[in-house]
Design a protein around this motif. Structure first.
Motif, PDB file in Angstrom:
ATOM      1  N   ILE A 177     -10.573   3.882   1.635  1.00 50.37           N
ATOM      2  CA  ILE A 177      -9.784   2.657   1.773  1.00 50.37           C
ATOM      3  C   ILE A 177      -8.322   2.951   2.081  1.00 50.37           C
ATOM      4  CG2 ILE A 177      -8.918   0.635   0.497  1.00 50.37           C
ATOM      5  CD1 ILE A 177     -11.638   0.589  -0.957  1.00 50.37           C
ATOM      6  N   ALA A 178      -7.715   3.831   1.305  1.00 47.23           N
ATOM      7  CA  ALA A 178      -6.281   4.113   1.472  1.00 47.23           C
ATOM      8  C   ALA A 178      -6.064   5.226   2.496  1.00 47.23           C
ATOM      9  CB  ALA A 178      -5.676   4.513   0.135  1.00 47.23           C
ATOM     10  N   PRO A 179      -4.949   5.189   3.214  1.00 52.94           N
ATOM     11  CA  PRO A 179      -4.616   6.309   4.114  1.00 52.94           C
ATOM     12  C   PRO A 179      -4.545   7.620   3.329  1.00 52.94           C
ATOM     13  CG  PRO A 179      -3.181   4.423   4.520  1.00 52.94           C
ATOM     14  CD  PRO A 179      -3.955   4.107   3.275  1.00 52.94           C
ATOM     15  N   ALA A 180      -5.001   8.693   3.942  1.00 57.50           N
ATOM     16  CA  ALA A 180      -5.084   9.977   3.241  1.00 57.50           C
ATOM     17  C   ALA A 180      -3.727  10.437   2.712  1.00 57.50           C
ATOM     18  CB  ALA A 180      -5.677  11.036   4.179  1.00 57.50           C
ATOM     19  N   ILE A 189       0.815  -1.203   0.000  1.00 59.97           N
ATOM     20  CA  ILE A 189       0.000   0.000   0.000  1.00 59.97           C
ATOM     21  C   ILE A 189       0.855   1.262   0.000  1.00 59.97           C
ATOM     22  CG2 ILE A 189      -0.211   0.090   2.521  1.00 59.97           C
ATOM     23  CD1 ILE A 189      -2.994   0.962  -0.012  1.00 59.97           C
ATOM     24  N   GLU A 190       2.053   1.216   0.608  1.00 60.18           N
ATOM     25  CA  GLU A 190       2.874   2.427   0.664  1.00 60.18           C
ATOM     26  C   GLU A 190       3.407   2.835  -0.714  1.00 60.18           C
ATOM     27  OE1 GLU A 190       5.537  -1.051   2.017  1.00 60.18           O
ATOM     28  OE2 GLU A 190       3.463  -0.379   2.313  1.00 60.18           O
ATOM     29  N   GLU A 191       3.278   1.939  -1.708  1.00 54.36           N
ATOM     30  CA  GLU A 191       3.701   2.279  -3.067  1.00 54.36           C
ATOM     31  C   GLU A 191       2.642   3.064  -3.835  1.00 54.36           C
ATOM     32  OE1 GLU A 191       6.280  -1.869  -3.706  1.00 54.36           O
ATOM     33  OE2 GLU A 191       4.605  -1.380  -5.040  1.00 54.36           O
ATOM     34  N   LEU A 192       1.475   3.262  -3.263  1.00 53.78           N
ATOM     35  CA  LEU A 192       0.345   3.852  -3.989  1.00 53.78           C
ATOM     36  C   LEU A 192       0.669   5.189  -4.667  1.00 53.78           C
ATOM     37  CD1 LEU A 192      -2.621   3.614  -4.807  1.00 53.78           C
ATOM     38  CD2 LEU A 192      -3.256   4.613  -2.601  1.00 53.78           C
ATOM     39  N   PRO A 193       1.395   6.124  -4.030  1.00 50.34           N
ATOM     40  CA  PRO A 193       1.671   7.392  -4.732  1.00 50.34           C
ATOM     41  C   PRO A 193       2.390   7.204  -6.067  1.00 50.34           C
ATOM     42  CG  PRO A 193       2.113   7.640  -2.391  1.00 50.34           C
ATOM     43  CD  PRO A 193       1.859   6.174  -2.628  1.00 50.34           C
ATOM     44  N   HIS A 194       3.277   6.218  -6.155  1.00 51.24           N
ATOM     45  CA  HIS A 194       3.964   5.954  -7.424  1.00 51.24           C
ATOM     46  C   HIS A 194       2.990   5.386  -8.455  1.00 51.24           C
ATOM     47  CE1 HIS A 194       7.601   6.781  -5.258  1.00 51.24           C
ATOM     48  NE2 HIS A 194       7.545   5.676  -4.535  1.00 51.24           N
ATOM     49  N   TRP A 195       2.108   4.495  -8.014  1.00 49.16           N
ATOM     50  CA  TRP A 195       1.170   3.882  -8.952  1.00 49.16           C
ATOM     51  C   TRP A 195       0.105   4.870  -9.396  1.00 49.16           C
ATOM     52  CZ3 TRP A 195       2.758  -0.027 -11.432  1.00 49.16           C
ATOM     53  CH2 TRP A 195       3.663  -0.910 -10.843  1.00 49.16           C
ATOM     54  N   LEU A 229      -1.454   8.793   1.412  1.00 50.18           N
ATOM     55  CA  LEU A 229      -1.006   8.048   0.232  1.00 50.18           C
ATOM     56  C   LEU A 229      -1.833   8.381  -1.007  1.00 50.18           C
ATOM     57  CD1 LEU A 229      -0.345   4.513   1.787  1.00 50.18           C
ATOM     58  CD2 LEU A 229       1.280   6.383   1.385  1.00 50.18           C
ATOM     59  N   LEU A 230      -2.892   9.167  -0.837  1.00 49.34           N
ATOM     60  CA  LEU A 230      -3.730   9.532  -1.983  1.00 49.34           C
ATOM     61  C   LEU A 230      -3.162  10.786  -2.662  1.00 49.34           C
ATOM     62  CD1 LEU A 230      -7.275   8.853  -0.538  1.00 49.34           C
ATOM     63  CD2 LEU A 230      -6.073   7.562  -2.312  1.00 49.34           C
ATOM     64  N   ARG A 231      -1.969  10.640  -3.143  1.00 48.01           N
ATOM     65  CA  ARG A 231      -1.256  11.709  -3.827  1.00 48.01           C
ATOM     66  C   ARG A 231      -0.381  11.077  -4.896  1.00 48.01           C
ATOM     67  NH1 ARG A 231       4.012  11.372  -2.225  1.00 48.01           N
ATOM     68  NH2 ARG A 231       4.387  10.142  -0.327  1.00 48.01           N
ATOM     69  N   GLU A 232       0.191  11.904  -5.727  1.00 51.33           N
ATOM     70  CA  GLU A 232       1.134  11.419  -6.720  1.00 51.33           C
ATOM     71  C   GLU A 232       2.548  11.804  -6.311  1.00 51.33           C
ATOM     72  OE1 GLU A 232       0.499  12.520 -10.754  1.00 51.33           O
ATOM     73  OE2 GLU A 232      -1.606  11.905 -10.775  1.00 51.33           O
ATOM     74  N   SER A 233       3.478  10.864  -6.461  1.00 53.15           N
ATOM     75  CA  SER A 233       4.879  11.225  -6.343  1.00 53.15           C
ATOM     76  C   SER A 233       5.272  11.996  -7.606  1.00 53.15           C
ATOM     77  CB  SER A 233       5.740   9.971  -6.188  1.00 53.15           C
ATOM     78  OG  SER A 233       5.544   9.100  -7.293  1.00 53.15           O
ATOM     79  N   SER A 234       6.453  12.531  -7.654  1.00 60.58           N
ATOM     80  CA  SER A 234       6.892  13.219  -8.866  1.00 60.58           C
ATOM     81  C   SER A 234       7.122  12.189  -9.972  1.00 60.58           C
ATOM     82  CB  SER A 234       8.173  14.004  -8.612  1.00 60.58           C
ATOM     83  OG  SER A 234       9.261  13.105  -8.425  1.00 60.58           O
ATOM     84  N   ASP A 235       7.114  12.650 -11.208  1.00 59.69           N
ATOM     85  CA  ASP A 235       7.367  11.732 -12.317  1.00 59.69           C
ATOM     86  C   ASP A 235       8.744  11.095 -12.196  1.00 59.69           C
ATOM     87  OD1 ASP A 235       5.158  11.703 -14.500  1.00 59.69           O
ATOM     88  OD2 ASP A 235       5.292  13.805 -13.915  1.00 59.69           O
ATOM     89  N   GLU A 236       9.728  11.858 -11.769  1.00 61.28           N
ATOM     90  CA  GLU A 236      11.087  11.325 -11.628  1.00 61.28           C
ATOM     91  C   GLU A 236      11.138  10.262 -10.530  1.00 61.28           C
ATOM     92  OE1 GLU A 236      10.241  14.522 -11.602  1.00 61.28           O
ATOM     93  OE2 GLU A 236      10.992  15.108 -13.601  1.00 61.28           O
ATOM     94  N   GLU A 237      10.467  10.519  -9.414  1.00 64.85           N
ATOM     95  CA  GLU A 237      10.429   9.530  -8.321  1.00 64.85           C
ATOM     96  C   GLU A 237       9.718   8.266  -8.772  1.00 64.85           C
ATOM     97  OE1 GLU A 237      10.200  12.384  -4.342  1.00 64.85           O
ATOM     98  OE2 GLU A 237       8.381  11.943  -5.488  1.00 64.85           O
ATOM     99  N   ALA A 238       8.618   8.431  -9.490  1.00 63.81           N
ATOM    100  CA  ALA A 238       7.862   7.265  -9.957  1.00 63.81           C
ATOM    101  C   ALA A 238       8.693   6.434 -10.924  1.00 63.81           C
ATOM    102  CB  ALA A 238       6.560   7.716 -10.621  1.00 63.81           C
ATOM    103  N   ASP A 239       9.379   7.081 -11.855  1.00 61.61           N
ATOM    104  CA  ASP A 239      10.198   6.353 -12.829  1.00 61.61           C
ATOM    105  C   ASP A 239      11.297   5.553 -12.129  1.00 61.61           C
ATOM    106  OD1 ASP A 239       8.689   7.314 -14.902  1.00 61.61           O
ATOM    107  OD2 ASP A 239      10.167   8.783 -15.594  1.00 61.61           O
ATOM    108  N   ALA A 240      11.986   6.196 -11.197  1.00 64.68           N
ATOM    109  CA  ALA A 240      13.071   5.504 -10.486  1.00 64.68           C
ATOM    110  C   ALA A 240      12.528   4.317  -9.700  1.00 64.68           C
ATOM    111  CB  ALA A 240      13.787   6.482  -9.554  1.00 64.68           C
ATOM    112  N   PHE A 241      11.391   4.514  -9.035  1.00 63.83           N
ATOM    113  CA  PHE A 241      10.767   3.425  -8.278  1.00 63.83           C
ATOM    114  C   PHE A 241      10.376   2.269  -9.193  1.00 63.83           C
ATOM    115  CE2 PHE A 241       6.562   1.606  -7.579  1.00 63.83           C
ATOM    116  CZ  PHE A 241       6.805   0.824  -6.457  1.00 63.83           C
TER     117      PHE A 241
END
Length: 418
Positions: free
Chosen positions: A173-176, A67-73, A178-190
């Motif tokens: 359902i998800a913790p508040a 679940i902690e990966e949600l901002p990247h997804w 985590l209902l955000r987006e990481s940056s595009d660069e962070e998401a790509d690296a992840f």
């Protein structure tokens, strides 16, 4: 690993737990965890996912993720929604255009219904009350609208009933945080690190068809990736010490692994098993392991290229063209894939039916150490699925059928390890 906490550790170590609805002997996800967790029980993953909310399921390639990966997804969800090249999985059109077309009313209606009711499943809507459509994702406009909202992150899976999703609002359902987006660069690296961790090895290519079952980067990142960008990403990860290059015997190109796995590879290369790989109970030498048909270890071309084991899941192969069986599972003994076994469970009689077993080397069938390991593996497998009887009557050759039949005799005498 053991119990529910061992299951959680295994799910995190696997990176993804792929889900599949077929339940011939057990569902693929339960088989995958049974092969890794010593006392795993079917459905244990669901408690971690839908009750404790430590994981969530998502994707056209359906899998459970922490679940902690949600901002990247959520970055991936946005890319699929907005880019027609990656969003054609729903309406044979982009997600964005779907909103402006004839599906808009259904999508807005389903979102309102979920907000009002809290949870909703596709079964809540009778066919005669809905507009019929022809789509891989459903025959009712409500089904496809709910799926759209799930894929784009408005909804999440609240729980499952007979494997079917029951949807709820993501905000419920998800913790508040985590209902955000990481940056595009962070998401790509992840996403790149996770892809390498999941596959173990990767060529880090941007186009083409990939190799040994590895997806290319544009499919992983859900955006166009040029060869120049791939080269830049690869060199950056190498210089940062995130990955190391390896040459795999029999594979032409260089591949890359996470630097954190490099010591384990050196141990394996020296013929030793890394200390952190030591099992908490039995070993694969003492007891065979039946792998899931969708296990990444044997998926696609990997087993043939890396382990000289030509495995194909034949569920979707026409009967006349099957070489082995409908639901044949790879058998791991010690450090080699030695056979595959087609199994099914007769639930009414609690009988594990062995439809066939095929050995890579026929000599394995008369190896006493293997026979002992097979007996233990089958005993644990029967406990796992709740079977009390074994039916090997369809097995050829006769010597193998006789061997399996002897397990029933041992069971009656109390000497069988089940």
């Amino acid at each position: 690993m053991e119990g529910k906490r061992g299951t959680e550790r295994a799910m995190r170590a696997m990176e993804y737990l792929q889900l599949d609805p077929l339940q011939i002997v057990a569902r693929s996800q339960d088989l995958a965890l049974h092969s890794r967790v010593i006392d795993y029980k079917p459905g244990m993953w669901e408690k971690l996912c839908y009750e404790e909310r430590k994981f969530f399921d998502w994707g056209g390639w359906l899998a459970v993720r922490p679940i902690e990966e949600l901002p990247h997804w959520r970055v991936v969800m946005r890319r699929e929604r907005d880019d027609s090249r990656f969003g054609r999985v729903l309406f044979l059109d982009s997600f964005r255009r779907a909103l402006g077309g004839r599906h808009r009313e259904s999508i807005e209606e389903m979102l309102s219904v979920v907000r009002a009711k809290g949870t909703v499943s596709n079964r809540d809507f009778a066919m005669h009350t809905r507009r019929r459509i022809d789509n891989y994702r459903g025959r009712k406009d409500s089904a496809v609208a709910l799926y759209y909202l799930w894929r784009t992150g408005e909804l999440m899976t609240h729980h499952r009933e007979r494997f079917e999703r029951v949807y709820g609002l993501a905000e419920d359902i998800a913790p508040a945080d985590l209902l955000r987006e990481s940056s595009d660069e962070e998401a790509d690296a992840f996403l790149i690190r996770k892809m390498i961790a999941f596959h173990g090895l990767h060529r880090l290519s941007g186009g083409g068809s990939g190799d040994i079952g590895n997806p290319v980067l544009n499919r992983v990142l859900r955006r166009p990736v040029t060869a120049r960008e791939v080269a830049r990403l690869r060199e950056q990860m190498l210089s940062d010490g995130d990955i190391v290059a390896v040459q795999v015997e029999s594979l032409k190109d260089l591949h890359y692994v996470l630097a954190s796995d490099a010591n384990d590879l050196r141990e394996v290369g020296a013929g030793r098993s890394p200390r952190r790989w030591q099992p908490c109970d039995t070993t694969t030498r003492d007891e065979v392991t039946f792998l899931s048909p969708l296990d990444i270890v044997t998926a696609r071309e990997r087993a043939r290229a890396l382990f000289d084991f030509d495995y194909k899941w034949e569920v979707y192969v026409p009967l006349a063209q099957r070489k082995y069986g409908y639901y044949a599972l790879p058998i791991l003994w010690d450090d080699a894939f030695v056979a595959r076994c087609d199994l099914k469970l007769d639930r009414s009689s609690k009988t594990l039916v062995v439809c066939g077993i095929w050995f890579e080397d026929r000599k394995t069938a008369i190896n006493q150490a293997f026979n002992d390991a097979l007996a233990k593996g089958i005993a644990r497998f029967m406990r796992f699925i709740g079977a009390t009887k074994l039916d090997p009557s369809a097995v050829e050759p006769r010597a193998v059928r006789k061997l399996l039949s002897s397990f029933n005799a041992q069971r009656k005498q109390g000497s069988f390890c089940g």
